[in-house]
Design a protein around this motif. Structure first.
Motif, PDB file in Angstrom:
ATOM      1  N   ARG A   1       0.564  -3.968   3.226  1.00 60.01           N
ATOM      2  CA  ARG A   1       2.006  -3.722   3.182  1.00 60.01           C
ATOM      3  C   ARG A   1       2.421  -3.038   1.882  1.00 60.01           C
ATOM      4  O   ARG A   1       3.359  -2.240   1.859  1.00 60.01           O
ATOM      5  CB  ARG A   1       2.767  -5.038   3.357  1.00 60.01           C
ATOM      6  CG  ARG A   1       2.721  -5.600   4.780  1.00 60.01           C
ATOM      7  CD  ARG A   1       3.571  -6.828   4.927  1.00 60.01           C
ATOM      8  NE  ARG A   1       4.966  -6.592   4.557  1.00 60.01           N
ATOM      9  CZ  ARG A   1       5.899  -7.531   4.529  1.00 60.01           C
ATOM     10  NH1 ARG A   1       5.581  -8.790   4.838  1.00 60.01           N
ATOM     11  NH2 ARG A   1       7.138  -7.238   4.185  1.00 60.01           N
ATOM     12  N   THR A   2       1.718  -3.337   0.796  1.00 59.05           N
ATOM     13  CA  THR A   2       2.002  -2.668  -0.475  1.00 59.05           C
ATOM     14  C   THR A   2       1.703  -1.173  -0.374  1.00 59.05           C
ATOM     15  O   THR A   2       2.489  -0.331  -0.828  1.00 59.05           O
ATOM     16  CB  THR A   2       1.175  -3.286  -1.615  1.00 59.05           C
ATOM     17  OG1 THR A   2       1.542  -4.668  -1.762  1.00 59.05           O
ATOM     18  CG2 THR A   2       1.415  -2.565  -2.923  1.00 59.05           C
ATOM     19  N   ILE A   3       0.564  -0.840   0.223  1.00 52.08           N
ATOM     20  CA  ILE A   3       0.196   0.565   0.395  1.00 52.08           C
ATOM     21  C   ILE A   3       1.226   1.291   1.260  1.00 52.08           C
ATOM     22  O   ILE A   3       1.647   2.414   0.958  1.00 52.08           O
ATOM     23  CB  ILE A   3      -1.210   0.682   1.012  1.00 52.08           C
ATOM     24  CG1 ILE A   3      -2.260   0.212  -0.002  1.00 52.08           C
ATOM     25  CG2 ILE A   3      -1.503   2.110   1.455  1.00 52.08           C
ATOM     26  CD1 ILE A   3      -3.661   0.136   0.553  1.00 52.08           C
ATOM     27  N   GLN A   4       1.656   0.636   2.344  1.00 49.64           N
ATOM     28  CA  GLN A   4       2.656   1.238   3.221  1.00 49.64           C
ATOM     29  C   GLN A   4       3.976   1.460   2.482  1.00 49.64           C
ATOM     30  O   GLN A   4       4.625   2.501   2.651  1.00 49.64           O
ATOM     31  CB  GLN A   4       2.878   0.354   4.445  1.00 49.64           C
ATOM     32  CG  GLN A   4       1.696   0.288   5.395  1.00 49.64           C
ATOM     33  CD  GLN A   4       1.961  -0.613   6.582  1.00 49.64           C
ATOM     34  OE1 GLN A   4       3.093  -0.780   7.022  1.00 49.64           O
ATOM     35  NE2 GLN A   4       0.921  -1.215   7.119  1.00 49.64           N
ATOM     36  N   ALA A   5       4.376   0.462   1.692  1.00 51.48           N
ATOM     37  CA  ALA A   5       5.632   0.582   0.945  1.00 51.48           C
ATOM     38  C   ALA A   5       5.551   1.712  -0.078  1.00 51.48           C
ATOM     39  O   ALA A   5       6.518   2.474  -0.260  1.00 51.48           O
ATOM     40  CB  ALA A   5       5.952  -0.731   0.238  1.00 51.48           C
TER      41      ALA A   5
ATOM     42  N   GLU B   1      -3.316  -3.715  -8.401  1.00 51.19           N
ATOM     43  CA  GLU B   1      -3.323  -3.195  -9.767  1.00 51.19           C
ATOM     44  C   GLU B   1      -4.201  -1.952  -9.875  1.00 51.19           C
ATOM     45  O   GLU B   1      -3.853  -0.976 -10.568  1.00 51.19           O
ATOM     46  CB  GLU B   1      -3.820  -4.272 -10.732  1.00 51.19           C
ATOM     47  CG  GLU B   1      -3.778  -3.859 -12.198  1.00 51.19           C
ATOM     48  CD  GLU B   1      -4.198  -4.971 -13.143  1.00 51.19           C
ATOM     49  OE1 GLU B   1      -4.117  -4.748 -14.370  1.00 51.19           O
ATOM     50  OE2 GLU B   1      -4.604  -6.047 -12.661  1.00 51.19           O
ATOM     51  N   LEU B   2      -5.325  -1.954  -9.163  1.00 50.05           N
ATOM     52  CA  LEU B   2      -6.265  -0.842  -9.246  1.00 50.05           C
ATOM     53  C   LEU B   2      -5.685   0.454  -8.689  1.00 50.05           C
ATOM     54  O   LEU B   2      -6.025   1.542  -9.162  1.00 50.05           O
ATOM     55  CB  LEU B   2      -7.572  -1.191  -8.509  1.00 50.05           C
ATOM     56  CG  LEU B   2      -8.443  -2.260  -9.183  1.00 50.05           C
ATOM     57  CD1 LEU B   2      -9.637  -2.603  -8.305  1.00 50.05           C
ATOM     58  CD2 LEU B   2      -8.921  -1.780 -10.550  1.00 50.05           C
ATOM     59  N   PHE B   3      -4.816   0.362  -7.648  1.00 47.71           N
ATOM     60  CA  PHE B   3      -4.223   1.603  -7.142  1.00 47.71           C
ATOM     61  C   PHE B   3      -2.780   1.785  -7.624  1.00 47.71           C
ATOM     62  O   PHE B   3      -2.012   2.565  -7.060  1.00 47.71           O
ATOM     63  CB  PHE B   3      -4.326   1.725  -5.614  1.00 47.71           C
ATOM     64  CG  PHE B   3      -3.674   0.635  -4.811  1.00 47.71           C
ATOM     65  CD1 PHE B   3      -2.297   0.546  -4.696  1.00 47.71           C
ATOM     66  CD2 PHE B   3      -4.459  -0.284  -4.122  1.00 47.71           C
ATOM     67  CE1 PHE B   3      -1.699  -0.442  -3.930  1.00 47.71           C
ATOM     68  CE2 PHE B   3      -3.868  -1.273  -3.346  1.00 47.71           C
ATOM     69  CZ  PHE B   3      -2.483  -1.344  -3.252  1.00 47.71           C
ATOM     70  N   GLY B   4      -2.411   1.091  -8.695  1.00 44.96           N
ATOM     71  CA  GLY B   4      -1.121   1.314  -9.339  1.00 44.96           C
ATOM     72  C   GLY B   4       0.075   0.790  -8.574  1.00 44.96           C
ATOM     73  O   GLY B   4       1.191   1.287  -8.753  1.00 44.96           O
TER      74      GLY B   4
ATOM     75  N   ALA C   1      -6.134  -9.894  -4.094  1.00 43.77           N
ATOM     76  CA  ALA C   1      -5.108  -8.966  -3.596  1.00 43.77           C
ATOM     77  C   ALA C   1      -4.344  -8.370  -4.768  1.00 43.77           C
ATOM     78  O   ALA C   1      -4.061  -7.166  -4.808  1.00 43.77           O
ATOM     79  CB  ALA C   1      -4.158  -9.688  -2.643  1.00 43.77           C
ATOM     80  N   ASN C   2      -4.016  -9.211  -5.734  1.00 45.10           N
ATOM     81  CA  ASN C   2      -3.320  -8.764  -6.937  1.00 45.10           C
ATOM     82  C   ASN C   2      -4.134  -7.699  -7.668  1.00 45.10           C
ATOM     83  O   ASN C   2      -3.593  -6.676  -8.113  1.00 45.10           O
ATOM     84  CB  ASN C   2      -3.074  -9.983  -7.839  1.00 45.10           C
ATOM     85  CG  ASN C   2      -2.155  -9.690  -9.000  1.00 45.10           C
ATOM     86  OD1 ASN C   2      -2.514  -8.986  -9.925  1.00 45.10           O
ATOM     87  ND2 ASN C   2      -0.960 -10.246  -8.969  1.00 45.10           N
TER      88      ASN C   2
ATOM     89  N   VAL D   1       5.139  -2.989  -6.887  1.00 45.97           N
ATOM     90  CA  VAL D   1       5.574  -3.140  -5.494  1.00 45.97           C
ATOM     91  C   VAL D   1       4.986  -4.421  -4.902  1.00 45.97           C
ATOM     92  O   VAL D   1       5.651  -5.154  -4.175  1.00 45.97           O
ATOM     93  CB  VAL D   1       5.135  -1.919  -4.652  1.00 45.97           C
ATOM     94  CG1 VAL D   1       5.531  -2.082  -3.191  1.00 45.97           C
ATOM     95  CG2 VAL D   1       5.752  -0.643  -5.221  1.00 45.97           C
ATOM     96  N   PHE D   2       3.735  -4.697  -5.238  1.00 44.63           N
ATOM     97  CA  PHE D   2       3.031  -5.867  -4.715  1.00 44.63           C
ATOM     98  C   PHE D   2       3.752  -7.169  -5.065  1.00 44.63           C
ATOM     99  O   PHE D   2       3.832  -8.086  -4.242  1.00 44.63           O
ATOM    100  CB  PHE D   2       1.610  -5.894  -5.274  1.00 44.63           C
ATOM    101  CG  PHE D   2       0.794  -7.079  -4.835  1.00 44.63           C
ATOM    102  CD1 PHE D   2       0.145  -7.084  -3.616  1.00 44.63           C
ATOM    103  CD2 PHE D   2       0.673  -8.196  -5.659  1.00 44.63           C
ATOM    104  CE1 PHE D   2      -0.603  -8.189  -3.205  1.00 44.63           C
ATOM    105  CE2 PHE D   2      -0.076  -9.294  -5.267  1.00 44.63           C
ATOM    106  CZ  PHE D   2      -0.716  -9.283  -4.036  1.00 44.63           C
TER     107      PHE D   2
END
Length: 252
Positions: A126-130, A71-74, A66-67, A78-79
């Protein structure tokens, strides 16, 4: 008519086992087992859970996948915050790299693998949503700045404007001598945002004596072309939030 197929319990069990194997499979590497689960990350890739033997217990983790995804999408910054919250929610541990459960007994492995897989996937989702919310916030701030700079004292935010069926509150309006010259509605790529803007601006545009109507897209490129076309049918202009001041003025 659909022909019925007679299956006995053994046949059905065989089919069920075959389906289960196709959804999840394992690979052994040294003293570790890697379980490819039926749980997916938002990009569609499967969550792989790692199992390590530790005496009479097992150590179950997502091995930092997940980490790595974040990292791959920057989205690592936030993660880091979200991962700790997700770990608490799923009652697992997080060590700034991996989600894991210590001292898992053999009979607890299926449940532990499922929990880790879902925690790992949920954290990325949730990281993508944030990050999306942060982008929309920044885009809206840009929209407010563009309207303010382009129209100065004539710009009014959260203005009440009459439509053919009711009065609507629009995100911004250009008003001079008590007359609404143009209205601007800020719209995100989300379908509910598009649908509501289409209804609102369409109702205002249906007036005989009406202002210019402008849809401002928070993310022009990520708004599907058919959706942009739908919005164009209800508004006089569709522009990107990052458009130039001159584009805003021309739209009005």
């Amino acid at each position: 008519m659909v022909a019925s197929i007679g299956l006995n319990a053994d046949d059905l069990q065989s089919i069920a086992d075959e389906v289960a194997r196709s959804l999840s499979y394992a690979m052994i590497e040294g003293r570790s087992a890697f379980i490819t689960t039926a749980v997916n990350y938002p990009n569609g890739s499967s969550v792989v859970v790692r199992i390590d033997h530790d005496g009479e217990y097992f150590f179950v983790s997502d091995d930092g996948q997940a980490n790595l995804n974040a990292e791959l999408f920057g989205g690592l910054h936030v993660f880091a915050r979200i991962a700790s919250e997700v770990a608490k929610r799923f009652s697992v541990e997080y060590d700034q790299r991996s989600f894991f459960i210590l001292q898992v007994r053999r009979n607890q492995l299926p449940a532990a693998v499922a929990i880790i897989a879902n925690a790992s996937s949920s954290a990325v989702d949730r990281t993508i949503q944030a990050m999306e919310r942060l982008k929309i916030k920044a885009s809206r701030e840009l929209f407010v700045n563009r309207i303010t700079e382009a129209f100065g004292d004539r710009a009014v935010f959260d203005a009440a404007v009459r439509g053919s069926s009711k009065e609507w509150e629009v995100d911004a309006a250009v008003i001079a001598a008590n007359r609404v010259e143009a209205v601007f509605e800020f719209v995100t790529p989300a379908p509910p945002s598009i649908a509501f803007a289409h209804m609102k601006i369409g109702d205002i545009s249906a007036m005989f004596d009406r202002p210019r109507t402008v849809i401002v897209l928070s993310d022009y490129d990520r708004t599907d072309a058919p959706m942009r076309q739908i919005l164009s049918s209800s508004a006089d202009s569709v522009v990107a939030a990052k458009a130039s001041l001159e584009d805003y003025r021309k739209a009005a």
